[in-house]
Design a protein around this motif. Structure first.
Motif, PDB file in Angstrom:
ATOM      1  N   GLY A 154      15.095  -9.565  -1.928  1.00  0.00           N
ATOM      2  CA  GLY A 154      14.603  -9.518  -0.451  1.00  0.00           C
ATOM      3  C   GLY A 154      14.191  -8.216  -0.141  1.00  0.00           C
ATOM      4  N   LEU A 155      15.251  -7.214  -0.430  1.00  0.00           N
ATOM      5  CA  LEU A 155      15.298  -5.844   0.021  1.00  0.00           C
ATOM      6  C   LEU A 155      14.078  -5.339  -0.850  1.00  0.00           C
ATOM      7  CD1 LEU A 155      16.174  -3.553   1.564  1.00  0.00           C
ATOM      8  CD2 LEU A 155      17.881  -3.099  -0.115  1.00  0.00           C
ATOM      9  N   ALA A 156      13.931  -5.491  -2.078  1.00  0.00           N
ATOM     10  CA  ALA A 156      12.885  -4.873  -3.046  1.00  0.00           C
ATOM     11  C   ALA A 156      11.431  -5.513  -2.405  1.00  0.00           C
ATOM     12  CB  ALA A 156      13.140  -5.634  -4.520  1.00  0.00           C
ATOM     13  N   THR A 157      11.377  -6.799  -2.125  1.00  0.00           N
ATOM     14  CA  THR A 157      10.350  -7.297  -1.649  1.00  0.00           C
ATOM     15  C   THR A 157       9.618  -6.361  -0.163  1.00  0.00           C
ATOM     16  OG1 THR A 157      10.769  -9.500  -2.641  1.00  0.00           O
ATOM     17  CG2 THR A 157       8.836  -9.350  -1.140  1.00  0.00           C
ATOM     18  N   VAL A 158      10.844  -6.428   0.615  1.00  0.00           N
ATOM     19  CA  VAL A 158      10.417  -5.705   1.677  1.00  0.00           C
ATOM     20  C   VAL A 158       9.981  -4.297   1.660  1.00  0.00           C
ATOM     21  CG1 VAL A 158      11.268  -4.751   3.928  1.00  0.00           C
ATOM     22  CG2 VAL A 158      11.951  -6.881   3.177  1.00  0.00           C
TER      23      VAL A 158
ATOM     24  N   LYS B 111      10.730   0.099   7.609  1.00  0.00           N
ATOM     25  CA  LYS B 111      11.367  -1.312   7.777  1.00  0.00           C
ATOM     26  C   LYS B 111      12.338  -1.766   6.647  1.00  0.00           C
ATOM     27  CE  LYS B 111       8.074  -3.935  10.693  1.00  0.00           C
ATOM     28  NZ  LYS B 111       6.538  -4.167  10.659  1.00  0.00           N
ATOM     29  N   TYR B 112      12.062  -1.160   5.409  1.00  0.00           N
ATOM     30  CA  TYR B 112      13.030  -1.160   4.685  1.00  0.00           C
ATOM     31  C   TYR B 112      14.373  -0.470   4.779  1.00  0.00           C
ATOM     32  CZ  TYR B 112       9.684   2.498   3.097  1.00  0.00           C
ATOM     33  OH  TYR B 112       8.978   3.393   3.059  1.00  0.00           O
ATOM     34  N   GLY B 113      14.444   0.570   5.217  1.00  0.00           N
ATOM     35  CA  GLY B 113      15.600   1.395   5.870  1.00  0.00           C
ATOM     36  C   GLY B 113      16.336   0.366   6.829  1.00  0.00           C
ATOM     37  N   ARG B 114      15.596  -0.105   7.666  1.00  0.00           N
ATOM     38  CA  ARG B 114      16.241  -0.834   8.676  1.00  0.00           C
ATOM     39  C   ARG B 114      16.871  -2.252   7.817  1.00  0.00           C
ATOM     40  NH1 ARG B 114      12.405   0.937  12.574  1.00  0.00           N
ATOM     41  NH2 ARG B 114      11.113  -0.958  12.464  1.00  0.00           N
TER      42      ARG B 114
ATOM     43  N   THR C 166       8.076 -10.758   7.377  1.00  0.00           N
ATOM     44  CA  THR C 166       9.084 -11.386   7.858  1.00  0.00           C
ATOM     45  C   THR C 166       8.532 -12.843   7.497  1.00  0.00           C
ATOM     46  OG1 THR C 166       7.628 -11.680   9.748  1.00  0.00           O
ATOM     47  CG2 THR C 166       9.367 -10.169   9.815  1.00  0.00           C
ATOM     48  N   ASP C 167       7.737 -13.527   8.184  1.00  0.00           N
ATOM     49  CA  ASP C 167       7.611 -15.047   7.923  1.00  0.00           C
ATOM     50  C   ASP C 167       7.007 -15.374   6.520  1.00  0.00           C
ATOM     51  OD1 ASP C 167       9.038 -15.417  10.168  1.00  0.00           O
ATOM     52  OD2 ASP C 167       7.122 -16.113  11.238  1.00  0.00           O
ATOM     53  N   PHE C 168       6.113 -14.469   6.353  1.00  0.00           N
ATOM     54  CA  PHE C 168       5.277 -14.762   5.073  1.00  0.00           C
ATOM     55  C   PHE C 168       5.835 -13.849   4.036  1.00  0.00           C
ATOM     56  CE2 PHE C 168       2.396 -16.499   8.186  1.00  0.00           C
ATOM     57  CZ  PHE C 168       1.924 -17.831   7.496  1.00  0.00           C
ATOM     58  N   ILE C 169       6.696 -13.372   3.842  1.00  0.00           N
ATOM     59  CA  ILE C 169       7.533 -12.566   2.607  1.00  0.00           C
ATOM     60  C   ILE C 169       7.239 -13.297   1.291  1.00  0.00           C
ATOM     61  CG2 ILE C 169       9.775 -13.211   2.782  1.00  0.00           C
ATOM     62  CD1 ILE C 169       9.768  -9.928   2.469  1.00  0.00           C
ATOM     63  N   PHE C 170       7.176 -14.512   1.319  1.00  0.00           N
ATOM     64  CA  PHE C 170       6.987 -15.301  -0.045  1.00  0.00           C
ATOM     65  C   PHE C 170       5.650 -14.891  -0.459  1.00  0.00           C
ATOM     66  CE2 PHE C 170       5.697 -19.065  -2.280  1.00  0.00           C
ATOM     67  CZ  PHE C 170       6.551 -18.791  -3.446  1.00  0.00           C
ATOM     68  N   CYS C 171       4.878 -14.324   0.163  1.00  0.00           N
ATOM     69  CA  CYS C 171       3.430 -14.096  -0.075  1.00  0.00           C
ATOM     70  C   CYS C 171       3.480 -12.871  -1.069  1.00  0.00           C
ATOM     71  CB  CYS C 171       2.448 -13.724   0.992  1.00  0.00           C
ATOM     72  SG  CYS C 171       1.817 -15.155   1.512  1.00  0.00           S
ATOM     73  N   PRO C 172       3.934 -11.546  -0.609  1.00  0.00           N
ATOM     74  CA  PRO C 172       3.889 -10.600  -1.515  1.00  0.00           C
ATOM     75  C   PRO C 172       4.732 -10.690  -2.716  1.00  0.00           C
ATOM     76  CG  PRO C 172       5.147 -10.194   0.466  1.00  0.00           C
ATOM     77  CD  PRO C 172       4.075 -11.329   0.645  1.00  0.00           C
ATOM     78  N   PHE C 173       5.940 -11.509  -2.369  1.00  0.00           N
ATOM     79  CA  PHE C 173       6.780 -11.744  -3.718  1.00  0.00           C
ATOM     80  C   PHE C 173       5.984 -12.753  -4.845  1.00  0.00           C
ATOM     81  CE2 PHE C 173       9.823 -14.624  -6.120  1.00  0.00           C
ATOM     82  CZ  PHE C 173      10.599 -13.509  -6.616  1.00  0.00           C
ATOM     83  N   ALA C 174       5.251 -13.793  -4.329  1.00  0.00           N
ATOM     84  CA  ALA C 174       4.439 -14.581  -5.311  1.00  0.00           C
ATOM     85  C   ALA C 174       3.295 -13.747  -5.691  1.00  0.00           C
ATOM     86  CB  ALA C 174       3.993 -15.758  -4.482  1.00  0.00           C
ATOM     87  N   GLU C 175       2.765 -12.785  -5.119  1.00  0.00           N
ATOM     88  CA  GLU C 175       1.587 -12.079  -5.511  1.00  0.00           C
ATOM     89  C   GLU C 175       1.809 -11.155  -6.564  1.00  0.00           C
ATOM     90  OE1 GLU C 175      -0.598 -10.252  -2.222  1.00  0.00           O
ATOM     91  OE2 GLU C 175      -2.354  -9.477  -3.669  1.00  0.00           O
ATOM     92  N   GLU C 176       3.105 -10.611  -6.297  1.00  0.00           N
ATOM     93  CA  GLU C 176       3.473  -9.483  -7.172  1.00  0.00           C
ATOM     94  C   GLU C 176       4.274 -10.093  -8.445  1.00  0.00           C
ATOM     95  OE1 GLU C 176       4.314  -5.747  -3.876  1.00  0.00           O
ATOM     96  OE2 GLU C 176       5.930  -6.906  -4.795  1.00  0.00           O
TER      97      GLU C 176
END
Lengths: 621, 466
Positions: B26-30, B48-51, B359-369
């Motif tokens: 999750g952190l890597a994706t953020v 955001k990743y720092g936070r 946030t809510d659509f974090i699956f998008c970048p994960f699935a895209e990458e």
């Protein structure tokens, strides 16, 4: 009740949902490419990069068509913050109302497109998209606006390229560019709305050679349509390539000089290099500065003015003005007569004014004299021999036979049809053949007496100045020509193949000497009608003409080539409503020849007189 | 006095390891999605990743605290915890609205969402209440009490409004089902009111929740098929079937298939009972499908539009369906192997094509990458976590622990299913995060605490003698 079994229900539920999801994801990501395309549509913009158009050089390597950077003031409505309309209007020199109107105009104009299906303009305005607010500003105009743009978020400058014509001449040859039409975009995917396309002249004929190869840059864009970075580090990008330059046979110095000589007059000049068919100059007077038609703003401001001008500057006289050729036709008739063997170089005819009117001169004892005196009865008799050869018993049938032969000769001079060349907008002129007269009078109802006026280049015969100049080039070459054309080389490759094919007339070269001698006398013998074209050191061969004009004063016409040996230039000059050929056309032709061959004018007075003369020219207001 | 043990002695390492793996992914994706060239350090707390890193560390610290506290406290304090959560849920309604919802408690960016913690407290109380029941004790009162433990926070959450969390609360129904909570007491009141009918238990009552779920799914399928026309050529007859007839036809097929299977595999007595269930199911299902179909046609156009959009039947890429359309484009463009880490062109925060992609659509970048391969890895990880929680649940001696574990499993599953369903067009866009992936402090803390309580309960399972 066995509740423990229910955990299997729950685990099955997990597996079912995860399975369905994986199935769907496999379909979305691996099988179906809809979403990949959609993602490209969303995030990857294909930015097409249009190279600057190819430049054009004249025969001496002078750059006659170049490109200049212009600026558009772009606007993105979504980025505009608290626009101070008054200050903005002041900055661009408009009124506040004009600024407000322009916003509306963008929404209805650039912000909509023509929907082919509904046949209606369909709104497609997007606040996040950039639209040009002001188009085609010069560097000077933009430099006044640009420093203040920081105060107006949502506005920015963007460079575009447009044509520039440093010599301000040859507008009729070069043509102009204007925005592509929808149909042209549909026909050729190269173009995008707002692109320019060659609309006339060289720009149109060599559109594909000049436009170059557009580059494609794939960029990742944000939802606000800003470019973020190049896609895949530019792996798929292609580079825009400017087209190779065109080299024209035109001599821009001669062209500009010709336009100066012809100012405040109507008419035209066509000069051809006989040995190559390259057009050295093609003046259509009055002329105009081609820079007047650069860019949408200029076109909308200047085109209507030019179109309304009573002197018809947009009318391409060298190509579309079809005149009865007059005296120049006598040269051609002499050649056909000799080739047919019905006359020879030493054939003489008395100047019998009862046949056709003539001026006072001694009777011509040979062809040279006939040309020198431009004797009408001589050609009446000579051409009668061509048409009525006595081969057929029936006089009408005999005329038909003769005219057919004559027609074939004439056609071998490239007359009666347009040249297959890069000169666009030619008219074919008219060379009558038996079918033409059959239609006019009826079959076997006409004979030489009916059609006699063609013998002196009057009546039905009509030629364009370009065709007449080519006749001179043929005589200078003694029997052959290359198709007259503008462009001698496209990049490092030569001219188009059809320009490199030598075209032979049906006249043997031996017959030309008598005609050329006559033309020499016209200029160089005392009493010749073209003595105004005489030059020291260079023998000019010429022929005056007077084109009868039923609407007013006759047109002054002069044809010439020079030097007599190894001719370098063949020229035809038309000055409308200027009286007989020797008066205006001959001196202008002489000045042109001198300018081309020597680059220096010996008789400055003559030059000034020609430049300043105003003939049949309607002053604006 | 128990012997003082090391903190980690009974820790369930597989679950803990899976948790850490998820947090890192999750952190890597953020980091990828919110990457800022000017502040590339992971420890830059203005980014955001720092936070997010801070929230992860803080959540692990909370986990440590949970491990220091005796697990008995959760059972004992379940009622006060639940009560104080309800107070917070009431208080939050008087807070200023953020994005149109009164969901945030606190100042500025450092706020918490009581609804996140309501999931934990409701789980605890539900576990406490149900663990005190036996199947035979069930009355109308127990069913109503158990239901109201859910319904009170649900009502308060709906007032915020927060549709996502509201839906997540229905996951507790499955826990109730697992624990054999039957709706028979209520159902029997109606059924036995019919003269001559005298039932002790009904199949419908004991399987009330899956049946309800099945009926909802059936209605949705009917609507999904509503726009589809089936053309069937049967014995030279050209039949044009609408969506609901398709569903009814499908039910009929299942009915026939089940009947044939039963003829072969079941005893006569079971058969007659199952036939009643199947026949009733067929009739009710068909009727429902028919009613939904006709009822939908009777709706006004704008109501239809909303439902069609909700179900993803209509494409409106630039309007209401913008988010989902963009999200699906991002996911679908990932391909088999993905575009590569930090190569998401559609769903990066900078390009902003997919709103809320961190946030809510974090699956998008994960699935895209990471493409389909990455998705499979993620799904395996999630299934492992869920399965492991069920395993843990079933090994508990105390039913409190088991029920709580089921609550955690169902909540995580709901979040997983709805969040990813949102990204692939299966679920409506209701803002709920992907546990341990999505950026955000509240969800990170609440999910971590929830899971650490479970780990702690599991670690101490042998202390419980009941």
């Amino acid at each position: 009740m066995n509740l423990d079994a229910r955990r299997n229900v729950i685990i099955s539920f997990f597996i079912l949902v995860i399975g369905i999801y994986l199935f769907k994801l496999f379909y979305m990501q691996v099988i179906d490419d809809t979403w990949t395309l959609r993602a490209q549509e969303i995030a990857e913009k294909r930015k097409e990069i249009f190279p600057p158009r190819g430049v054009i050089f004249d025969r001496n390597g002078k750059k006659i068509v170049t490109n200049q950077t212009y600026y558009n003031l772009m606007m993105v409505e979504d980025s505009i913050v608290d626009l101070d309309t008054a200050a903005f209007a002041k900055l661009i020199g408009w009124t506040r109302q004009e600024v407000r109107n322009r916003f509306k105009e963008i929404v209805d104009g650039e912000g909509s497109y023509y929907n082919k299906i509904s046949r209606k303009r369909t709104p497609n305005y997007q606040k996040i998209r950039a639209y040009p607010f002001l188009k085609e500003l010069t560097l000077e105009e933009m430099s006044k606006i640009a420093p203040h743009l920081a105060n107006f978020p949502g506005f920015y400058e963007e460079a575009t390229s447009a044509r520039n014509y440093p010599y301000k001449s040859a507008a009729n040859i070069l043509g102009y560019l204007s925005e592509v039409y929808r149909e042209e975009i549909d026909e050729d995917r190269f173009y995008k709305p707002g692109n320019n396309i060659g609309r006339a002249g060289i720009e149109r004929f060599y559109e594909k050679e000049l436009r170059g190869v557009k580059g494609i840059k794939y960029i990742v864009t944000s939802a606000l349509n800003n470019a973020i970075e190049s896609y895949a580090d530019g792996k798929y990008d292609t580079i825009a390539r400017q087209a190779a330059p065109l080299k024209m046979g035109m001599d821009v110095v001669l062209q500009t000089y010709g336009e100066e000589l012809m100012q405040k007059k109507k008419g035209c000049i066509v000069a051809i290099e006989p040995s190559s068919g390259e057009i050295l100059s093609m003046v259509s007077a009055p002329s105009y500065d081609p820079n007047l038609l650069v860019g949408k703003r200029n076109i909308s401001a200047n085109y209507p003015k030019l179109a309304r001008d009573p002197n018809l500057p947009l009318f391409p006289r060298p190509l579309q003005a079809e005149y009865p050729p007059g005296s120049i036709f006598k040269l051609v008739q002499s050649l056909i007569g000799m080739q047919e063997g019905v006359i020879n170089a030493n054939t003489g005819f008395p100047c019998d004014k009862s046949l056709v009117g003539c001026h006072n001169h001694p009777s011509a004892r040979n062809i040279a004299e006939a040309i020198q005196y431009s004797c009408n009865p001589y050609y009446y008799m000579a051409v009668r021999r061509i048409i009525q050869q006595g081969v057929k018993k029936n006089n009408f049938a005999d005329a038909e036979y003769g005219l057919n032969k004559w027609y074939k000769y004439i056609r071998s001079f490239g007359l009666g049809d347009v040249f297959d060349t890069d000169v666009s907008g030619q008219r074919p002129g008219l060379i009558p053949n038996p079918a033409f007269y059959d239609k006019w009078y009826g079959h076997h109802t006409w004979a030489f007496s009916t059609i006699r006026s063609i013998s002196i280049g009057q009546g039905e015969v009509k030629l364009t100045p370009l065709q007449m100049a080519n006749i001179v080039a043929i005589i200078a070459n003694k029997g052959w020509y290359y198709t007259p054309h503008f462009v001698r080389a496209i990049g490092s490759s030569g001219s188009l193949p059809q320009f490199r094919k030598k075209r032979w007339t049906m006249i043997n070269y031996r017959h030309f000497d008598a005609v050329i001698e006559g033309m020499r006398r016209v200029v160089n013998e005392d009493g010749g009608t073209g003595k105004q074209a005489r030059m020291d050191n260079i023998i000019v061969c010429g022929k005056t003409g007077t084109v009868q004009n039923p609407h007013g004063e006759d047109h002054s016409v002069f044809f010439a080539f020079a030097p007599m040996k190894n001719p370098k230039i063949a020229i035809a000059v038309f000055v409308e409503n200027a009286g007989w050929g020797g008066s205006w056309a001959a001196p202008i032709a002489q000045l042109m020849i001198e300018k081309y061959l020597k680059r220096k004018i010996s008789d400055k007075d003559k030059e000034t007189r020609m430049k300043e003369a105003q003939i049949a020219f309607i002053n604006a207001d | 006095m128990r012997k003082q043990e090391s903190l980690t002695e009974h820790l369930d390492w597989p679950l803990f390891g899976a948790l850490l793996t998820m947090l890192l992914m999750g952190l890597a994706t953020v980091y990828s999605v919110a990457y800022n060239e000017e502040a590339p350090s992971l420890f830059d707390f203005s980014e955001k990743y720092g936070r997010q890193l801070f929230w992860i560390l803080f959540s692990l610290f909370l986990g440590l605290l949970v491990f220091l506290i005796d697990s008995d406290i959760y059972r004992k304090l379940a009622i006060p915890i639940y009560a104080s959560t309800l107070v917070l849920l009431v208080v939050v309604l008087f807070m200023p609205a953020v994005h149109g919802a009164h969901a945030w408690l606190g100042v500025g960016s450092f706020g918490v969402q009581p609804a996140e913690f309501a999931k934990i407290s409701t789980s605890l109380l539900l576990a406490k209440y149900i663990s005190g029941l036996t199947v035979k004790q069930q009355t109308t009162g127990t069913v109503l009490t158990a239901s109201s433990i859910l319904l009170i926070p649900m009502a308060l959450i709906l007032l915020q409004p927060d549709a996502g969390t509201f839906v997540v609360f229905t996951s507790f129904l499955f826990v109730m089902y697992r624990e054999g909570l039957t709706f028979d007491p209520i159902l029997l009141k109606f059924v036995n009111a019919i003269p001559g009918v005298r039932y002790k238990e009904t199949w419908v009552g004991s399987h009330f929740i899956p049946i309800l779920f099945a009926l909802v799914v059936l209605s949705v399928v009917t609507l999904l098929l509503d726009s589809v026309q089936f053309n069937i050529s049967l014995f030279g007859l050209d039949l044009e079937l609408s969506g609901s007839s398709g569903v009814i036809f499908g039910l009929l097929l299942i009915y026939v298939a089940s009947w044939l299977i039963m003829q072969r595999f079941s005893t006569r007595r079971e058969r007659s009972r199952m036939m009643v269930v199947l026949t009733l199911g067929l009739l009710i299902g068909s009727l429902l499908s028919f009613i939904v179909d006709k009822g939908f046609d009777m709706l006004k156009t704008h109501q239809k539009d909303r439902i069609e959009l909700f179900l993803g039947l209509r494409e409106d890429p630039n309007g209401d369906d913008y988010n989902r359309n963009r999200a699906m484009a991002a996911v679908g463009s990932g391909g088999f192997l993905g575009k590569g880490y930090r190569e998401a062109s559609v769903s990066s925060v900078r390009s902003n094509h997919v709103p809320e992609s961190e946030t809510d659509f974090i699956f998008c970048p994960f699935a895209e990458e990471w493409g389909f391969v990455g998705v499979v890895v993620l799904f395996i990880l999630y299934f492992f976590v869920l399965f492991r929680i069920i395993v843990i649940a079933e090994r508990q001696r105390a039913s409190f622990n088991r029920i709580y574990a089921y609550c955690v499993a169902m909540i995580l599953f709901y979040h997983f299913a709805i969040n990813i369903g949102m990204n692939i067009g299966f679920a409506p866009v209701i803002g709920i995060p992907l546990p341990f992936f999505s950026y955000g402090g509240s969800s990170m803390m609440s999910f971590s605490v929830m899971l650490f309580i479970l780990l702690k309960l599991d670690a101490q399972r042998k202390d419980v003698l009941r």
